[in-house]
Enzyme design. Structure first.
Site, short mmCIF file in Angstrom:
data_model
loop_
_atom_site.label_atom_id
_atom_site.label_comp_id
_atom_site.label_asym_id
_atom_site.label_seq_id
_atom_site.Cartn_x
_atom_site.Cartn_y
_atom_site.Cartn_z
N HIS A 1 -15.02 -54.66 -29.65
CA HIS A 1 -15.06 -53.20 -29.64
C HIS A 1 -16.43 -52.72 -29.17
CE1 HIS A 1 -11.70 -52.91 -32.92
NE2 HIS A 1 -11.22 -53.09 -31.71
N ARG B 1 -3.70 -59.29 -34.73
CA ARG B 1 -5.11 -58.93 -34.47
C ARG B 1 -5.58 -57.92 -35.52
NH1 ARG B 1 -9.18 -58.09 -30.38
NH2 ARG B 1 -9.76 -55.90 -30.13
N LYS C 1 -10.75 -56.63 -22.51
CA LYS C 1 -10.60 -55.21 -22.24
C LYS C 1 -11.93 -54.62 -21.82
CE LYS C 1 -8.39 -51.13 -24.25
NZ LYS C 1 -7.72 -50.59 -25.46
N ARG D 1 -6.41 -60.51 -28.31
CA ARG D 1 -5.22 -59.82 -27.85
C ARG D 1 -4.26 -60.83 -27.25
NH1 ARG D 1 -9.78 -56.95 -26.31
NH2 ARG D 1 -9.97 -54.84 -27.18
N TYR E 1 -10.19 -50.05 -39.69
CA TYR E 1 -9.67 -51.07 -40.62
C TYR E 1 -10.21 -50.89 -42.03
CZ TYR E 1 -8.22 -53.17 -36.25
OH TYR E 1 -7.64 -53.37 -35.03
N HIS F 1 0.52 -58.06 -31.63
CA HIS F 1 -0.78 -57.38 -31.74
C HIS F 1 -1.12 -57.07 -33.20
CE1 HIS F 1 -4.15 -55.42 -29.75
NE2 HIS F 1 -4.02 -54.39 -30.58
#
Length: 321
Positions: free
Chosen positions: A294, A271, A162, A137, A303, A268
């Protein structure tokens, strides 16, 4: 006066105890202020579900904010009630959370990525290459410290990503030489600052108290330091921070325009493109999940939908004629 801190000071104290970022602190405090102003400066302890619902409804109906903005406001208010006021929330289930629309991420083709990168130069070029080459990120790249780039192992350690999780991602081989050149420039500047009696950097989680000399050490310096000095809003100290994300965002936007790309892309988007292109090349989805950080593979699965070309890869009957 009983000497009790003001409400916003209590909010800031709890946020810092939990090591939330300065941006989270600023955003949460702003939402608390807006909530109190909306209800004519009534104390939050005297309000409950109805007042929270009214505030959130006003945001959605009159202000027409997005679902993510409304949920951000709710998160700030829940933090206020749970962590600051220490109040039981029997009415929590009554508050309706806005549902985020289900949208596929914008993804650039490899040719489009090359076109954008060709329009960039200097620090912003290097940042954009890291975004696409490692899947980090934007703020993860800007907050990188020298010690977290491992040239020998060809990896980058992302600290406090995150969800405050660490992870390891790939350092593209093609960026080793440019990064080493960049490090040489940054180190020379750091040495000059040390000679001038400066050169310290912000340390997370009160590490400055544990390691008093660490802020001046080379390993703790930002990979992308700002060109000028700034005042730390928490400590009041004047020192060099990392470059502003808005500078990267503006540079990226200008590069998209020069490259003639009409997609609504941001830094972003690189990414998203990283993940999609890895899956397209046959990379295992669990590996991509780990590189992106994730928690749930379902997040990474989005994706795979992007990869389905032409309406879920269906051949149009028009093309059969």
């Amino acid at each position: 006066m009983d000497g009790k801190p003001r409400l916003l000071d209590q909010v800031r104290e709890q946020i810092r105890l939990k090591h939330y970022s300065i941006r989270t602190e600023q955003v949460y405090c702003e939402w608390v202020k807006r909530f109190i102003r909306f209800h004519h400066y009534q104390h939050p302890g005297e309000m409950g579900a109805a007042e929270v619902e009214a505030f959130l409804s006003d945001l959605a109906v009159r202000k027409n904010v997005s679902a993510s903005t409304q949920n951000q406001a709710l998160a700030a208010l829940l933090f206020l009630y749970k962590q600051v006021l220490k109040l039981d929330l029997p009415w929590l289930g009554e508050v309706v959370r806005a549902k985020k629309p289900s949208r596929l991420p914008v993804v650039l083709t490899i040719t489009e990525v090359q076109g954008i990168l060709a329009q960039l130069e200097g620090d912003i070029w290097l940042v954009a290459n890291l975004l696409y080459g490692s899947g980090m990120r934007l703020m993860e790249v800007l907050r990188l410290r020298v010690k977290d780039v491992d040239f020998n192992r060809g990896e980058i350690v992302v600290r406090d990503g995150k969800g405050m999780k660490d992870r390891v991602t790939v350092l593209p081989r093609s960026l080793v030489a440019p990064l080493k050149q960049h490090f040489a420039v940054v180190r020379a500047r750091h040495a000059a600052e040390l000679e001038a009696g400066r050169g310290d950097v912000y340390m997370p989680f009160a590490l400055e108290r544990k390691y008093p000399k660490a802020p001046w050490e080379w390993c703790w310096q930002y990979v992308f330091p700002a060109t000028g000095l700034s005042v730390d809003p928490r400590s009041g100290k004047t020192r060099r921070h990392h470059i502003d994300e808005k500078r990267v965002q503006r540079g990226f936007k200008a590069a998209i325009k020069r490259a003639g790309i009409v997609k609504l892309a941001t830094p972003h988007t690189l990414r998203h493109s990283f993940a999609t292109h890895l899956l397209d090349s046959g990379q295992d989805i669990r590996t991509v999940q780990e590189l992106l950080g994730h928690s749930d593979v379902k997040t990474t699965m989005i994706y795979t939908h992007v990869l389905n070309r032409g309406g879920l890869a269906v051949l149009s009957p028009l093309d059969r004629m």
